[in-house]
Write a protein that holds these residues in place. Structure first.
Motif, short mmCIF file in Angstrom:
data_model
loop_
_atom_site.label_atom_id
_atom_site.label_comp_id
_atom_site.label_asym_id
_atom_site.label_seq_id
_atom_site.Cartn_x
_atom_site.Cartn_y
_atom_site.Cartn_z
N ILE A 500 1.14 -1.20 -0.29
CA ILE A 500 -0.37 0.25 0.14
C ILE A 500 0.88 1.19 -0.20
N CYS A 501 1.85 0.76 0.32
CA CYS A 501 2.85 2.26 -0.18
C CYS A 501 4.20 1.96 0.24
N ALA A 502 5.00 1.93 -0.79
CA ALA A 502 6.48 2.01 -0.98
C ALA A 502 7.90 2.61 -0.08
N ASP A 503 7.12 3.56 0.61
CA ASP A 503 7.90 4.26 1.59
C ASP A 503 7.82 3.52 2.87
N ASN A 504 8.87 3.38 3.06
CA ASN A 504 9.64 2.71 4.49
C ASN A 504 9.67 3.87 5.53
N HIS A 505 9.27 4.88 5.74
CA HIS A 505 9.40 5.56 6.67
C HIS A 505 8.19 6.21 7.38
N LEU A 506 6.71 6.66 6.35
CA LEU A 506 5.86 7.18 6.70
C LEU A 506 4.69 6.23 5.79
N ILE A 507 3.55 6.35 7.04
CA ILE A 507 2.19 6.25 6.26
C ILE A 507 1.21 6.61 7.23
N SER A 508 0.18 7.83 6.86
CA SER A 508 -0.30 8.27 7.74
C SER A 508 -1.50 7.50 7.81
N GLN A 509 -2.31 8.08 9.34
CA GLN A 509 -3.58 7.20 9.66
C GLN A 509 -4.87 6.93 8.53
#
Length: 538
Positions: A500-509
């Motif tokens: 769902i998100c390829a960014d390992n550092h941030l995922i929003s609520q």
């Protein structure tokens, strides 16, 4: 890639050495028998296992036990060694009695004709004080089963004694395994290991079982070995009052070489469980029928994986029509695909636990038995980033063979639509045996596939598996319909994963909420389509 347990070969070639990088390469390349981890690694693994145990304890409203400090890890090492050897000595003597098929301690259970232990006879014969506390919710499970396995004792024992190889040989049963302590390392005939082990039944609706066990092997004669497991009260040793919810009485197997590259394996499982956590009711008969973690499941899985192992190593190719098998050389690209597929199956089995699911505001909308989780992945073997997973288990009034054949057939499978992205290929492994069936698949792009078939190593290729597990519901022959016939029933577990998100550092609520809703809706849609395609409605 399909596997239907074919008749076992009567003449099996010897296996190549451990340098061959094919299918179960992790079994071959795991830690050697004499491996004794460095103290720091041991303590790290022990603390990790302790935290897993603590999480289970917390789920049962018991105060969490903190990880052991380093100086406590090897406390009373001499006393521990003496205690372990005393326990093993008594357990081996008991095991030798239980392996006697004619001993009156074994009786045939009513309904399914499986062997189980007669409690009163056992208690009289083995008045052992080294036993766990029994409560009103305690249940004892016992079983014995035997079968021919296309590997020798010398090939099997090193796999059983190495935690990494053990997990890879039984990916559908063993979720985790770690060595805590090893005594007499390097001596295959006399080594004793203190291990942590976690077993599962491949559904998020049932908690995994955790054991602290002593494992050892003994050579009885020139052709026969036994591999023994028995529980060890590690928490008592470190002076805590943490109860054990799963306890293993002397269990394991005898392996007798048949002289043709195969072995006769007799397996015994004897455990006490105290399931304080409520599980989905559709699993009641399966769990209480002693087949879920029973000896037959171990034997059938060992046969399948040994057969696959020999196939991948190019030793034999057993078929239904040729009992002698065929020795041949498997192309490297096929080995690479098999290795990738094996890893895919193992990863799929591991994610089905899902006990650490996150509590989202939308979780209250989930149906009973549905599980949704979001995890952060940094391993190169799967897409890196945040992955949403969803799984559910349901009962269907059909045999697992019928469901498997329906889903495996390309002409009928298209009815319960499985979403595949454009320009992607599907790598699928399917299997059916006496205990159940599975279909596990993942997508790879065309360029990746071409690199594999051209000989590139597949060990670093990322693949995200989804799939379906199917098993018998465990009901006995006494459960009959109005016509007096045994009513078929199966438990189907469907599990999906999506990056769902390829960014390992941030995922929003907000992203979390959207991901949970999306993956759960997708799961619900597939389940409804499977029911409709099989002409079943609640």
């Amino acid at each position: 890639m399909d596997s239907n347990l074919a008749p076992l070969s009567s003449t099996l070639g010897s296996l190549p050495d451990s340098s061959n990088d094919c299918l179960l390469s992790q079994i071959i390349c795991g830690s050697p028998i004499g491996y004794y981890p460095h103290f720091d690694d041991q303590e790290k693994n022990y603390n990790e296992d302790n935290n897993v145990r603590a999480q289970l304890i917390n789920n049962n409203n018991i105060p969490i036990m903190s990880s052991l400090p380093q100086e406590n890890y090897g406390i009373h090492h001499d006393n521990r060694e003496k205690s372990l050897f005393d326990i093993v000595d008594a357990a081996v003597k008991e095991m030798l009695v239980l392996l006697d098929v004619n001993d009156p301690v074994w009786v045939k259970s009513s309904g399914n004709e499986r062997c189980c232990i007669h409690r009163e006879s056992y208690d009289r014969k083995f008045p052992n004080s080294y036993r766990p506390y029994k409560s009103s919710t305690t249940r004892i499970e016992s079983s014995k089963h035997f079968g021919v396995v296309p590997m020798t004792a010398i090939e099997l024992i090193p796999i059983f004694l190495d935690p990494i190889k053990w997990m890879n040989m039984f990916p559908t049963i063993v979720r985790k395994a770690r060595n805590i302590d090893v005594f007499n390392p390097g001596n295959i005939e006399g080594s004793i290991q203190l291990m942590y082990e976690q077993l599962h039944i491949l559904s998020p609706s049932v908690e995994a079982r955790e054991f602290f066990i002593i494992r050892c092997c003994r050579k009885l004669d020139q052709t026969t070995w036994i591999m023994l497991d028995v529980s060890y009260d590690l928490f008592k040793e470190i002076q805590t009052h943490v109860p054990s919810y799963a306890w293993k009485f002397p269990s394991g197997c005898a392996i007798q070489d048949m002289g043709n590259g195969g072995s006769m394996v007799t397996w015994i499982e004897h455990v006490q469980v105290d399931e304080k956590i409520h599980f989905n009711g559709i699993f009641k008969d399966m769990l209480c029928g002693h087949q879920t973690y029973g000896a037959e499941r171990w034997i059938v899985t060992l046969q399948r994986m040994s057969e696959r192992y020999n196939f991948a190593m190019g030793a034999t190719c057993p078929t239904k029509h040729d009992l002698k098998g065929v020795v041949y050389d498997i192309p490297k690209e096929v080995k690479n695909l098999m290795n990738l597929s094996q890893r895919m199956v193992k990863c799929f089995c591991e994610i089905l636990n899902m006990t650490d699911k996150l509590d989202f505001p939308t979780s209250s909308q989930l149906n009973n038995g549905d599980r949704v989780s979001i995890r952060k992945n940094i391993e190169i073997t799967e897409p890196q980033g945040f992955i949403a997973s969803a799984a559910t288990s349901l009962w269907l009034p059909l045999s697992f063979e019928t469901i498997f054949n329906f889903l495996k057939d390309d002409n009928t499978r298209c009815q319960p639509y499985m979403p595949i992205e454009n320009n992607m290929l599907v790598l699928q492994e399917s299997n059916i045996d006496d205990m159940g069936a599975f279909l596990i698949y993942g997508t790879i792009d065309l360029s990746t596939y071409n690199s594999i078939v051209n000989g590139s190593d597949a060990k670093d290729i990322a693949i995200l598996p989804s799939g379906i597990m199917i098993s018998h519901d465990g009901r006995l022959g006494s459960d009959r319909n109005n016509n007096g016939n045994v009513q078929n029933g199966s438990i189907l577990t469907v599990a999906l994963q999506k990056l769902i998100c390829a960014d390992n550092h941030l995922i929003s609520q907000h992203q979390q909420m959207e991901a949970v809703t999306y993956i759960h809706n997708l799961l619900s849609s597939i389940v409804l389509k499977i029911k409709a395609a099989l002409c079943y409605s609640d």
